[in-house]
Design an enzyme around this catalytic site. Structure first.
Site, PDB file in Angstrom:
ATOM      1  N   TYR A 147       1.956 -13.820  35.254  1.00 29.04           N
ATOM      2  CA  TYR A 147       1.589 -15.239  35.160  1.00 29.04           C
ATOM      3  C   TYR A 147       1.804 -15.993  36.463  1.00 29.04           C
ATOM      4  CZ  TYR A 147       1.468 -14.153  30.256  1.00 29.04           C
ATOM      5  OH  TYR A 147       1.165 -13.579  29.067  1.00 29.04           O
ATOM      6  N   TYR A 169       5.288 -15.510  20.024  1.00 31.46           N
ATOM      7  CA  TYR A 169       4.771 -14.734  21.149  1.00 31.46           C
ATOM      8  C   TYR A 169       4.758 -13.267  20.731  1.00 31.46           C
ATOM      9  CZ  TYR A 169       4.087 -12.263  25.457  1.00 31.46           C
ATOM     10  OH  TYR A 169       3.575 -11.408  26.406  1.00 31.46           O
ATOM     11  N   ASP A 197       7.974  -8.558  14.250  1.00 33.48           N
ATOM     12  CA  ASP A 197       7.961  -8.191  15.671  1.00 33.48           C
ATOM     13  C   ASP A 197       9.398  -8.284  16.174  1.00 33.48           C
ATOM     14  OD1 ASP A 197       7.822  -8.110  18.407  1.00 33.48           O
ATOM     15  OD2 ASP A 197       6.076  -9.432  18.571  1.00 33.48           O
TER      16      ASP A 197
END
Ligand SMILES: *Cc1c(COP(=O)(O)O)cnc(C)c1O
Length: 446
Positions: free
Chosen positions: A21, A152, A266
């Site tokens: 990023y 996320y 997750d």
């Protein structure tokens, strides 16, 4: 002769390789000249050298520190046998041992393992698995996912589609992402640390009711389109280091059951003791149908992730038209990575129960002075994760430099300066990290 200023490596790097990023012409990175125990030897862009405790554990991964003797020797031993073989039609001891270990420690009865090569890919596999499962059960129309805002789950396309629709990358790829169903972010948890250092959740169930009602109504509305619920249990990581009450995970479990959706957790960031439970799902006593793990799986040595699931789901896939889970990465179950993961799990099993609360207690105590700073809006600690939240975006460059001068490597984002120290940090290392964070925030943001 004095060395010329500036780091030659950072200068060669700039404009050549992309960093996460970051623009090609962004600030020069620090060069790592060595890493040992919990310390990084860094060369700053201006040429100065720093020895810094890695407060980030290389993004949740390096839980046993660098050049760990047990992990080093596991890697060397496997290297002397074979580093990699294809997994199609072949198998090997490191993979089978690892699958046995993982199914034995997973929350709930998990009986099948799929090895993937990164966390994002494991999320892709979990989503694909959910669609295949629903199709196998005669519901091929169920192709969407219910998730919560603020999540996320990785950077590949299906994973991105379940990331937060505002702070995630949805706006960069309009039209290219599958449209999922988003419930509100679960309310923030209140955690108290008891005198005997156990963490307890103070949850007012009434407070959760509006959120739970909205989740139920969304699931009801979209029930014929939904394949699974996808969520990070109890702690949302890169989506904002948000801690929410275990009751919310139980609500999601119930909703999944009511509408015959799979519950996909997750645990890529939260797994292996980080939150004060071996897996964060255990805070809620929830048994998921599908679990993704990665990050600390190999103690930060190599990229490896896995998807675990239940006999019920495995049987449905086996009885389906295709019979197989339709995925097969080239580097599936890489033997080196599996061998190191086996060694890492052995260390985790021996240490997390003591280390996570110890690190958490020290973080709670030594981050507390940040509460006296006007710029700080919240301090929270869950397990061995500490977060300082500011009222404004962090000046990343200045806070990084200020922390480095105090011997600490941090990588803040948005309005957050946070740490998930390696479990092998000594008490002094953890104090150094907490004091470094408080000092840097105070110096830069007052
Ligand atoms: C890091 C992370 C991922 C993605 O894993 P990669 O190995 O970076 O692809 C997915 N989910 C969560 C919760 C993560 O923290």
């Amino acid at each position: 002769m004095p060395e010329p200023p500036g780091s030659p490596l950072a200068a060669r790097d700039r404009g050549l390789v992309w960093h996460p990023y970051a623009p090609l012409d962004g600030p020069e990175p620090y060069a790592v000249e060595g890493a040992s125990g919990v310390r990084l030897s860094l060369r700053a862009p201006d040429g100065t050298r720093h020895e810094a405790v890695d407060a980030m554990a290389s993004w949740w991964c390096a839980v046993h520190g660098y050049r760990n003797p047990a992990l080093d020797s596991a890697a060397h031993e496997q290297l002397d046998r074979f580093s990699h073989v294809m997994f199609g039609g072949l198998t090997h001891e490191p993979a089978v041992s690892l699958a046995e270990r993982l199914t034995a420690i997973a929350p709930g009865p998990m009986t099948h393992v799929f090895f993937a090569d990164s966390g994002s890919v494991s999320v892709e596999v979990a989503l694909k698995l959910s669609l295949q499962y629903q199709a196998a059960r005669g519901r091929p129309g169920r192709q969407r996912f219910l998730t919560v805002r603020g999540g996320y789950h990785g950077d590949t396309f299906a994973a991105m589609s379940v990331c937060d629709p505002v702070d995630g990358m949805h706006s960069a790829f309009p039209g290219a992402l599958a449209r999922q169903v988003f419930a509100p972010r679960p309310p923030a948890a209140r955690l108290i640390t008891t005198p005997d250092c156990e963490q307890r959740w103070e949850t007012d169930v009434l407070e959760l009711q509006p959120w739970a009602a909205e989740v139920r109504s969304l699931a009801e509305t979209h029930r014929d389109e939904l394949a699974a619920v996808v969520v990070e249990p109890v702690l949302q990581g890169a989506g904002g280091m948000h801690v929410y009450p275990p009751e919310c995970l139980r609500v999601l479990r119930d909703v999944a059951d009511e509408h015959e959706l799979l519950l996909v957790v997750d645990e890529i960031a939260t797994g292996f003791g980080r939150t004060g439970r071996l897996f964060a799902s255990e805070w809620a006593d929830v048994a998921p149908d599908v679990m993704c793990i990665g990050k600390a799986l190999t103690g930060g040595y190599l990229s490896l992730a896995a998807v675990l699931t239940t006999r019920h789901v495995g049987d449905a896939i086996t009885r389906s038209q295709f019979r197989a889970l339709l995925h097969g990465p080239t580097f599936m179950a890489n033997p080196l990575a599996c061998a190191v993961a086996n060694a890492s799990l052995e260390l985790v099993e021996g240490s997390w129960k003591g280390d996570a609360p110890r690190v958490g207690r020290l973080l709670t105590e030594h981050l507390a002075p940040a509460g006296g700073l006007a710029c700080v809006t919240d301090i929270r600690v869950l397990g061995a994760v500490g977060v300082v939240q500011l009222a404004c975006p962090v000046d990343v460059g200045r806070v990084t430099r200020a922390a480095l001068r105090r011997g600490v490597w941090v990588r803040p984002f948005r309005d957050l300066v946070y740490t998930m120290p390696p479990y092998v940090c000594t008490d002094d290392d953890v104090r150094l990290i907490a004091d470094g964070i408080v000092g840097a925030v105070s110096e830069v943001h007052g």
